[in-house]
Design a protein around this motif. Structure first.
Motif, short mmCIF file in Angstrom:
data_model
loop_
_atom_site.label_atom_id
_atom_site.label_comp_id
_atom_site.label_asym_id
_atom_site.label_seq_id
_atom_site.Cartn_x
_atom_site.Cartn_y
_atom_site.Cartn_z
N SER A 74 -7.30 10.11 -7.53
CA SER A 74 -7.23 10.22 -9.09
C SER A 74 -7.50 8.24 -10.33
O SER A 74 -8.11 8.67 -10.78
CB SER A 74 -7.34 11.59 -9.67
N GLY A 75 -6.60 7.53 -9.76
CA GLY A 75 -6.39 6.50 -10.19
C GLY A 75 -5.03 6.92 -11.21
O GLY A 75 -5.58 5.88 -12.40
N ASP A 76 -4.17 8.10 -11.34
CA ASP A 76 -3.66 8.44 -12.66
C ASP A 76 -2.49 8.00 -12.78
O ASP A 76 -1.86 8.06 -13.20
CB ASP A 76 -4.01 9.88 -12.67
N TRP A 77 -1.95 7.40 -11.33
CA TRP A 77 -0.13 6.74 -11.24
C TRP A 77 -0.11 5.76 -12.04
O TRP A 77 -0.70 4.67 -12.18
CB TRP A 77 -0.22 6.91 -10.17
N ARG A 78 0.81 5.65 -12.45
CA ARG A 78 1.36 4.38 -13.80
C ARG A 78 2.02 3.47 -13.62
O ARG A 78 3.07 4.91 -12.64
CB ARG A 78 1.61 4.50 -14.83
N LYS B 141 3.03 9.92 -12.14
CA LYS B 141 2.19 11.08 -12.74
C LYS B 141 2.36 12.25 -13.76
O LYS B 141 2.99 12.90 -12.75
CB LYS B 141 1.57 11.38 -11.03
N THR B 142 1.54 12.70 -14.27
CA THR B 142 1.31 13.90 -14.95
C THR B 142 0.50 15.15 -14.51
O THR B 142 -1.07 15.13 -14.62
CB THR B 142 1.89 13.80 -16.40
N GLY B 143 0.85 16.01 -13.28
CA GLY B 143 -0.30 16.60 -12.94
C GLY B 143 -1.57 16.16 -11.99
O GLY B 143 -1.61 15.67 -11.72
N GLY B 144 -1.70 17.73 -10.97
CA GLY B 144 -2.26 17.01 -9.87
C GLY B 144 -3.03 17.65 -9.31
O GLY B 144 -2.86 19.22 -9.84
N ARG B 145 -3.98 17.52 -8.59
CA ARG B 145 -4.83 19.26 -7.98
C ARG B 145 -3.85 18.94 -6.27
O ARG B 145 -2.95 18.70 -6.18
CB ARG B 145 -6.24 18.08 -7.25
N GLY B 146 -3.57 20.75 -6.00
CA GLY B 146 -3.73 21.21 -4.32
C GLY B 146 -4.23 20.00 -2.97
O GLY B 146 -5.24 19.60 -4.14
N LEU B 147 -3.21 20.07 -2.45
CA LEU B 147 -3.57 18.86 -1.79
C LEU B 147 -4.51 17.22 -2.01
O LEU B 147 -5.17 17.08 -1.53
CB LEU B 147 -4.42 19.65 -0.67
N GLU B 148 -3.20 16.91 -3.38
CA GLU B 148 -4.10 15.72 -3.34
C GLU B 148 -3.71 14.53 -2.54
O GLU B 148 -2.75 14.27 -2.37
CB GLU B 148 -3.75 15.66 -5.10
N THR B 149 -4.63 13.52 -2.19
CA THR B 149 -4.42 12.34 -1.82
C THR B 149 -4.60 11.73 -3.01
O THR B 149 -5.48 10.90 -3.16
CB THR B 149 -5.09 12.09 -0.62
N ASP B 150 -3.93 10.08 -2.39
CA ASP B 150 -3.77 8.97 -3.53
C ASP B 150 -3.03 7.95 -2.45
O ASP B 150 -1.97 8.08 -2.15
CB ASP B 150 -3.19 9.27 -4.74
N LEU B 151 -4.09 6.90 -2.86
CA LEU B 151 -3.91 5.92 -1.86
C LEU B 151 -4.21 4.56 -3.35
O LEU B 151 -5.17 3.83 -3.58
CB LEU B 151 -4.82 5.26 -0.63
N VAL C 109 0.56 -1.32 -0.10
CA VAL C 109 0.12 -0.12 0.09
C VAL C 109 1.10 1.20 -0.10
O VAL C 109 1.93 1.13 0.89
CB VAL C 109 -0.86 -0.17 1.31
N VAL C 110 0.58 2.16 -1.36
CA VAL C 110 1.19 3.94 -1.13
C VAL C 110 0.52 4.32 -0.97
O VAL C 110 -0.90 4.60 -1.64
CB VAL C 110 1.71 3.58 -1.93
N SER C 111 1.40 5.56 -0.28
CA SER C 111 0.33 6.68 0.07
C SER C 111 1.34 7.98 -0.05
O SER C 111 1.65 8.47 0.11
CB SER C 111 -0.48 7.14 2.18
N ILE C 112 -0.24 8.57 -1.09
CA ILE C 112 0.94 9.55 -1.93
C ILE C 112 -0.28 10.62 -1.50
O ILE C 112 -0.64 11.14 -1.76
CB ILE C 112 0.97 9.19 -2.77
N LEU C 113 1.00 12.17 -0.58
CA LEU C 113 -0.07 13.05 -0.61
C LEU C 113 1.34 14.61 -1.21
O LEU C 113 2.18 14.76 -1.16
CB LEU C 113 -0.08 13.53 0.96
N SER C 114 0.34 15.58 -2.03
CA SER C 114 1.02 16.44 -2.44
C SER C 114 0.45 17.86 -1.29
O SER C 114 -0.85 17.71 -0.98
CB SER C 114 0.01 16.64 -3.97
N LEU C 115 1.47 18.07 -0.64
CA LEU C 115 1.60 19.55 0.52
C LEU C 115 1.13 20.68 -0.09
O LEU C 115 0.97 21.56 1.15
CB LEU C 115 2.83 18.96 1.39
#
Length: 502
Positions: free
Chosen positions: A471-475, A483-493, A438-444
């Motif tokens: 978003s599910g856009d991670w490859r 990943k290319t681009g994303g929202r501010g304060l984006e969280t992906d698990l 499991v990988v938790s990725i946060l944009s701060l």
């Protein structure tokens, strides 16, 4: 485990022999330069003796021991470890305790704390033959004299939101500074019925040992009882330095079946003394919409020695949360008493005193996952009811974060930080079991970002197995999550699949 119960055949000691430049005794060299330590562990008054050899500067070494030689009783067994080096006359010692408890005959629950990874284990039934399950608490503090007291049906409504425990805050306005116990027992009956775990708060009475004794004896047999909570910001209140420990010792003598928790507010104000009175330490850092240099409440500056701005030694950024949690873990290594479970208290309030607004949904998720990324094994937000926006997003997150699919990783594996490259300020953590991680990725950062971000994974990663949140856009490209681009304060698990031989 913090305790063992009927059905457990073996236990294990966790041994850390890492080098320290802060505490300990000098490591004397031996004639042949051996890097081993010979261990002798004695349990009780000679009921059990273990011998083992480990390497110097090793940690998290598990040494199994049989439980059949330790008769079950409600008092802990003392444990003494003696470590020596070949051809060296210096001995190094450490002490701890181990509980081997008898079967409960009163129908009450039992909560175990995993001393290696910091999580809780519970049984969903009073029957001690049922399996132990990991539990990652995800919930709110809820004031007893507000929304909760209005109707018993609110207990079911709260559980239906996906929250798996409830932290009830007592009413300081009552003469006993606790609860109307007739009403409380009706509430607890409902919690027993619907299967909602209870985090019982004694913040106003924990220094009144007579009251503590009465409350613990009244409630310790409840099957919905999960853990006790004593001091609420005792460091910020300036409570007597031994207050939390005195109460802790009393509670353990009355109820060895459940852990004790408290919440610390300060960056470091007698951390060692206050934390000694709990198995679980909560941290309530509230960095949203706060002025950390000028007190809007008191009209004074805030600096390292003076002033109160609502967030002690904070910068007013999300990093305040991770810095505090990391420091608490560091303090425990300095103290040398072994790690303690750390929980986060994300901010879910606003428009009051130091805080000019409520957090947004994105901020709430980020505060929670930032706590988890930095080894928090429970989340209890302050406080409920909250805004519709925050209620909606926390309910959604609860169904992911507290799910069996995710909890087995978060509470069954070490937290390992991963490196991210790219323009966005990122915080990434991982937990691996077998061929999955499991990988938790946060944009701060608050602004959206357009360029590439990549997360380096260990060798053998072969596919993104599942998107749990985001978003599910991670490859997966050449061993990296990209990943290319994303929202501010984006969280992906996400769950990543690995080759079986890696």
């Amino acid at each position: 485990m913090s305790l063992y119960t009927p059905g457990d055949d073996t236990g294990s000691f966790i041994i850390d022999a890492d080098m320290s430049y802060i505490r300990g005794e000098p490591l004397r060299e031996t004639g042949h330069g051996s890097q081993d330590l010979d261990l002798e562990i004695t349990v009780g008054e000679g009921q059990l003796t273990l011998r083992h050899t480990i390497a110097i500067n090793s940690s998290s070494i598990e040494l199994d021991f049989p439980l059949h030689s330790l008769a079950p009783h409600s008092r802990p067994y003392s444990v003494t470890l003696k470590a020596t080096r070949p051809n060296c006359d210096r001995a190094y010692t450490a002490t701890t305790q181990v509980y081997h408890l008898p079967k409960r005959a009163d129908g009450g629950s039992v909560t175990k704390v995993d001393s290696l990874y910091g999580g809780l284990l519970v049984q969903n039934k009073s029957d001690d033959s049922s399996p132990w399950s990991p539990l990652l608490p995800y919930s709110f503090y809820v004031s007893w004299d507000g929304w909760l007291k209005k109707s018993l049906s609110n207990v079911q409504k709260f559980k239906d939101q996906g929250y798996n425990i409830i932290h009830i805050v007592p009413n300081a306005g009552l003469a006993n500074q606790a609860f109307n116990f007739t009403e409380l027992n009706m509430f607890l009956d409902k919690c027993d019925e619907v299967g909602l775990w209870v985090m019982y708060d004694m913040r106003w009475t924990y220094q009144n040992l007579t009251s503590v004794r009465d409350q613990v004896n009244m409630l310790k047999t409840r099957k919905s009882m999960l853990l006790w909570y004593t001091g609420d910001e005792p460091d910020g209140q300036g409570d007597p330095l031994n207050a939390t420990r005195v109460t802790y010792d009393l509670i353990k003598s009355l109820d060895p079946w459940h852990p004790v928790s408290l919440c610390l507010n300060c960056f470091n104000f007698y951390y060692e003394e206050y934390s000694s009175g709990a198995d679980i330490i909560l941290s309530d850092v509230y960095p949203i919409a706060v002025n950390t240099s000028w007190s809007e409440v008191y009209g004074t500056p805030c600096n390292t020695t003076y002033g109160c701005c609502g967030c002690d030694d904070c910068e007013g950024t999300l990093d305040d949360i991770s810095v505090r949690l990391d420091r608490f873990v560091e303090y425990q290594t300095w103290i040398g008493t072994g790690p303690k479970s750390i929980w986060g208290v994300p901010m879910a309030f606003g428009n009051e005193s130091f805080w000019s607004r409520y957090p947004t949904a994105a901020e709430e998720v980020t505060m929670t996952m930032l706590s988890v990324n930095h080894n928090a094994k429970g989340i209890v937000m302050w406080d409920y009811p909250t805004t519709t926006e925050l209620e909606r997003v926390t309910s959604q997150l609860s169904r992911v974060l507290a799910s069996e699919e995710v909890v087995r990783f978060l509470l069954g594996a070490p937290t390992v930080a991963l490196q991210a490259t790219g323009p966005s300020k990122m915080d990434v953590a991982s937990w691996r079991l077998g061929t999955q991680m499991v990988v938790s990725i946060l944009s701060l950062q608050t602004p959206a970002w357009l360029s590439n971000v990549s997360v380096t994974l260990p060798e053998g990663a072969r596919a993104v197995h599942k998107v749990l949140w985001g978003s599910g856009d991670w490859r997966l490209i050449e061993g990296q999550l990209v990943k290319t681009g994303g929202r501010g304060l984006e969280t992906d698990l996400v769950i990543v699949e690995f080759d079986a031989d890696q």
